[in-house]
Scaffold this motif. Structure first.
Motif, PDB file in Angstrom:
ATOM      1  N   ALA A  48     -67.228 -82.030 -83.894  1.00 20.63           N
ATOM      2  CA  ALA A  48     -68.155 -81.286 -84.780  1.00 20.63           C
ATOM      3  C   ALA A  48     -69.344 -82.258 -85.201  1.00 20.63           C
ATOM      4  N   THR A  49     -70.561 -81.923 -85.224  1.00 22.78           N
ATOM      5  CA  THR A  49     -71.909 -82.746 -85.803  1.00 22.78           C
ATOM      6  C   THR A  49     -72.400 -81.559 -86.401  1.00 22.78           C
ATOM      7  N   LEU A  50     -73.350 -82.206 -87.332  1.00 24.40           N
ATOM      8  CA  LEU A  50     -74.545 -81.329 -88.131  1.00 24.40           C
ATOM      9  C   LEU A  50     -75.723 -81.273 -87.377  1.00 24.40           C
TER      10      LEU A  50
ATOM     11  N   TYR B 238     -72.345 -77.167 -88.465  1.00 20.75           N
ATOM     12  CA  TYR B 238     -71.656 -77.572 -87.410  1.00 20.75           C
ATOM     13  C   TYR B 238     -72.214 -76.915 -86.260  1.00 20.75           C
ATOM     14  N   LYS B 239     -72.324 -77.748 -85.074  1.00 20.15           N
ATOM     15  CA  LYS B 239     -72.293 -77.473 -83.635  1.00 20.15           C
ATOM     16  C   LYS B 239     -71.358 -78.669 -83.123  1.00 20.15           C
TER      17      LYS B 239
END
Lengths: 388, 351, 143
Positions: free
Chosen positions: C110-112, C128-129
């Motif tokens: 996950a990243t923002l 999150y993506k």
């Protein structure tokens, strides 16, 4: 519990009906059902209206009262109730009507379903449809309604070897059936190539894998089985009704290739009817996407899990197949005015069991089934019908 | 004052790149020659869902992964940028929540053109050195804008780095800092304007060179150090030419500046430039190495730093997050049309 | 549209994948729930919010060509169902890659990123993506 019969059905044309307002559609279907049942308005004791999202499609809530008003029955102050479960709104309205008659609360009940989808832009329409999924945890993260079904399709192809061509075969079959239905939105046959060359919506699903946006309405009249013959020579009995829920979000399902709610609702309906899947001759299932029909015919128990695609390819769900599925053309070809769909399914099954389905008539149809899905399978309503 | 230094650091550069030829093609300019003149062979482009906040978050998370510091011990967090997504509403609050440092800390956004990130480092040094907070985070990040057809379009890029400043277990001590500031309007963006304006050649001698030279010389005088005492030197890099020339004038060799010169590959990351250069240097520095760094911000000012890598670096978990080389490896190159769409230079009419 | 509070209250889960653990059965859920759907009332008082690691593998995915208007700049974009290490499944976009680089089982983290924004003047929503995880320093699709 009393036995319940359908004594009248009515349906509008489905499609992009630019001249028709929501109320015009609702009244049109209701009038034709009342005419079919040969009853007078003063006999109607209650109205149930299936509708998903009039509030967003036409900015009109309180549509139970609206339909009662414009059909002239509000003057008698009968109760009018709107029922909502996204795509399953119509099927659920039918179940409410069924329970009202079965419980002896009412005798003559009108069940309608209506949706007017084309008064908003396509963009707005798909946003509204996506509200059947989890807004906070699916839609806001970028998932469209089609993309959630694409996730099912990708996984079904991976787990069960379902092919892209088999998905196309669902659309081809339903267009073939729709071509025989004068009320259908699409009345032309297509072939696999048309599906496979249509623009991508959410891989692997293409435009021809998806049901259209439609305007339309449908209605049925219910009454106690014992007095049904007073109104019609060909009543159809509702012999089973099942409803089930599942997680709203697709990601919470144990298996995204299975709609557990379809299985549960089917078991409940079959148990009530004392029948098994083998007894079903004709079924209207919720093919809002081609993958949905494949999953449906597996979970309904017509075919083992993983064999729905093959069964479709082999023609087992065609008019002359083991079980004729979506003789009306289904959501794909008949059209999918969301709240109307579940009721339109009942209209088709009643026509089949009465033997009035004309060119798309299934021979010796005795038992019919409807499966109506809300969201990605969070609500499923299954009904069983038998020729009297 | 306590001795302060860098406890951890983290960097981030977007995945997409565009080459000068692709930009020049659209505007009737020899992009290749333009790129050669600027010493820029490609620049980073933020994805449409990236902005200074997401870049700052990614850099800060990369920083936190490399250390065992409890985020609740962070007492201050500053994000320096000239492209904060909000004119009013801090970027730093989102970063503070995203690294779970909230709510017991102070947060603010900094702006001083391209040196907002190093200004944040100085503020953190003061707070930690003065014993007001145990740890402080300074981030320099930007998604800079160059107007279509403007010379800046060949260089203005995106990226950022985050530094955890503390007094214990530091991998590098911040031995000295010196700033040189005047009022020099070489580059600006007025409130409500989408793209910055600049003074053309005025951005050179009276702006960049005067301030970086003065900042660099001022630090060397105050510390009594000379250029050859340093293993590495990092300068603000709006293009490849300026830092190369300023390094030479101050007496630094290309060997000293090589590791921290990222502009040829990723373009001018504005507030991210010196922080990213420092991150690249820290990626390879060894205990005992000394680092000289001068950031420049239009308007104008410079922040110079004298840094020494400590023995802690030998056990520092660099590999817990991607290094600059890893971040810059295998980017995706896009054409001008995609770039224009990503940057909002062309937009769809919406309801 | 004043929807800021609706998004704001989900920040812990949107920013940091704070899920929910039932200490009666040990199962993890995302997003947080109020009661455990397996343990029902037995889970009351035995649940806690837990930050999930945000790493997992693609369970299913699709490349969206006809998406919502707010994502028009990204089209086509990838939506996946990710099975997190803790066992919970979550829906989200996979970014900085092409669909042809992905398959069921591809590791992601996950990243923002920006999820959406309320026009050019409204609030920006972050959350999150997922990005494919670099394995041996390489990402799927690297030559």
């Amino acid at each position: 519990m009393r036995r319940v019969a359908v004594i009248g059905v009515g349906i509008t044309e489905f499609g992009e009906l630019w001249d028709s307002s929501f109320r015009k559609l609702g009244i049109g279907a209701g009038l034709s059902a009342v005419g079919d049942a040969k009853i007078t308005a003063d006999k109607i004791e209650a109205l149930f209206v299936g509708n998903m999202s009039a509030g967003r499609f036409i900015r009109q809530e309180h549509v139970g009262a609206l339909i009662a008003d414009y059909s002239g029955i509000a003057r008698d102050n009968i109760p009018a109730t709107r029922v909502e479960a996204a795509g399953a709104s119509g099927g659920l309205a039918l179940r409410q009507g069924f329970m009202a008659v079965a419980s002896s609360l009412h005798d003559i009940v009108v069940v309608g379903g209506a949706e007017k989808m084309t008064d908003v832009s396509d963009v707005e329409s798909s946003l509204i449809q996506s509200s059947a999924a989890d807004q906070e945890w699916e839609t806001e993260l970028g998932a469209t309604f089609a993309s959630l079904h694409a996730l099912m399709a990708t996984r079904h192809m991976h787990d069960h070897g379902t092919t892209r061509e088999q998905l196309a075969d669902v659309a081809v079959k339903n267009h073939r059936h729709g071509a025989l239905n004068p009320k259908a939105q699409f009345r032309r046959e297509i072939n696999r190539d048309v599906v496979l060359r249509s623009p991508m919506v959410a891989s692997p699903l293409r435009v021809f894998d998806c049901a259209p946006s439609s305007d339309g309405a449908a209605a049925v009249i219910l009454c106690p089985f014992d007095i049904a013959k007073k109104f019609t020579d060909s009543p159809v009995e509702i012999i089973g009704s099942g409803q089930a829920s599942d997680s709203l979000g697709l990601h919470h399902r144990k298996d995204i290739c299975t709609m557990a709610a379809t299985r549960a609702a089917t078991q409940r309906a079959l148990k009530m009817a004392g029948l098994s899947q083998k007894d079903v001759d004709v079924a209207e299932v919720h093919d809002n996407y081609t993958i949905s029909e494949i999953i449906a015919i597996e979970d309904l128990g017509f075919f083992p899990k993983g064999e729905g695609g093959k069964a479709t390819e082999d023609g087992l769900t065609s008019l002359d197949g083991d079980v004729a599925v979506n003789t009306s053309g289904g959501l794909k070809a008949r059209g999918d005015p969301i709240g109307a769909t579940g009721v339109a399914q009942a209209v088709e099954i009643v026509s089949q069991l009465r033997g009035t389905a004309d060119k798309r008539q299934v021979k010796d149809a005795d038992v019919g089934l409807t499966q109506n899905v809300g969201g990605t399978g969070a609500t499923v309503v299954v009904h069983l019908f038998r020729r009297v | 004052m306590k001795d302060v230094g860098v406890v951890s650091y983290g960097a981030y550069v977007p995945h997409f790149r565009i080459v000068p030829e692709e930009i020049g093609k659209v505007w009737g300019v020899d992009g290749k020659a333009m790129g050669k003149g600027l010493m820029i062979s490609s620049k980073s482009v933020p994805a449409p869902d990236e902005d200074t906040i997401t870049i700052a978050v990614e850099a800060a998370r990369n920083m936190m992964r490399r250390c065992a510091v409890d985020p609740k011990d962070i007492g201050a967090l500053y994000v320096g940028s000239e492209s904060h997504p909000y004119a009013v509403k801090p970027s730093g609050t989102i970063v503070a929540e995203a690294i779970e440092a909230a709510p017991d800390l102070t947060v603010a956004d900094f702006e001083f053109a391209c040196k907002a990130g190093t200004a944040a480092i100085q503020a953190c040094m003061g707070l930690v050195g003065g014993g007001l907070v145990k740890y402080a985070v300074a981030i320099g990040a930007d998604t800079s804008q160059g107007a279509p057809g403007d010379a800046l379009e060949y260089s203005a890029s995106a990226g950022g780095a985050a530094f955890l400043i503390g007094a214990q277990d530091v991998i590098a001590t911040m031995d000295n800092t010196y700033s040189y500031t005047t009022d020099t309007p070489d580059f600006w963006r007025r409130e409500g304007q989408r793209y910055p304006r600049h003074g053309g050649r005025f951005t050179g001698e009276p702006a960049y060179f005067r301030h970086v030279m003065s900042g660099g010389k001022g630090l060397l005088e105050r510390t009594g150090m000379s250029p050859e005492d340093y293993t590495y030197a990092v300068f603000h890099q709006p293009n490849g030419k300026f830092p190369t020339r300023v390094a030479k004038q101050l007496g630094f060799s290309p060997e000293q500046t090589k590791a921290g010169l990222l502009v040829p590959q990723i373009g001018n990351t504005y507030s991210g430039a010196v922080p990213l250069g420092l991150a690249a240097v820290l990626d390879e520095a060894e205990p005992g190495d000394r680092i000289f760094a001068v950031a420049y911000g239009s308007g104008a000012g410079s922040d110079a730093f004298d840094i020494t890598v400590t023995d802690e670096m030998a056990t520092f978990r660099r590999d817990a997050s991607p290094t600059m080389n890893e971040l810059m490896a295998s980017p995706k190159y896009i054409d001008y049309a995609t770039y224009a769409k990503f940057k909002g230079k062309i937009a769809k009419e919406r309801d | 549209m004043a929807t800021a509070p609706r998004y704001w209250r989900e920040n812990p889960s949107r920013y940091n994948m704070v899920g929910f653990k039932c200490n009666n059965c040990g199962k993890y859920y995302f997003p947080p729930r109020i009661i455990c759907p397996l343990c029902h009332r037995k889970s009351v008082g035995k649940t806690e919010p837990v930050k999930l690691k945000g790493t997992g593998a693609i369970f299913s995915f699709t490349e969206v060509h006809e998406g919502m208007d707010e994502h028009y700049v990204q089209k086509p974009y990838i939506v996946a169902m990710v099975e997190l290490e803790e066992g919970a499944k979550v829906t989200g976009q996979v970014i900085d890659c092409d669909a042809c680089d992905l398959s069921i089982g591809t590791k992601v983290r996950a990243t923002l990123r920006k999820l959406s924004e309320e026009g050019s003047a409204g609030v920006i929503h972050y959350g999150y993506k997922f990005v494919p995880v670099r394995e041996n320093g390489e990402r799927p699709g690297d030559e």
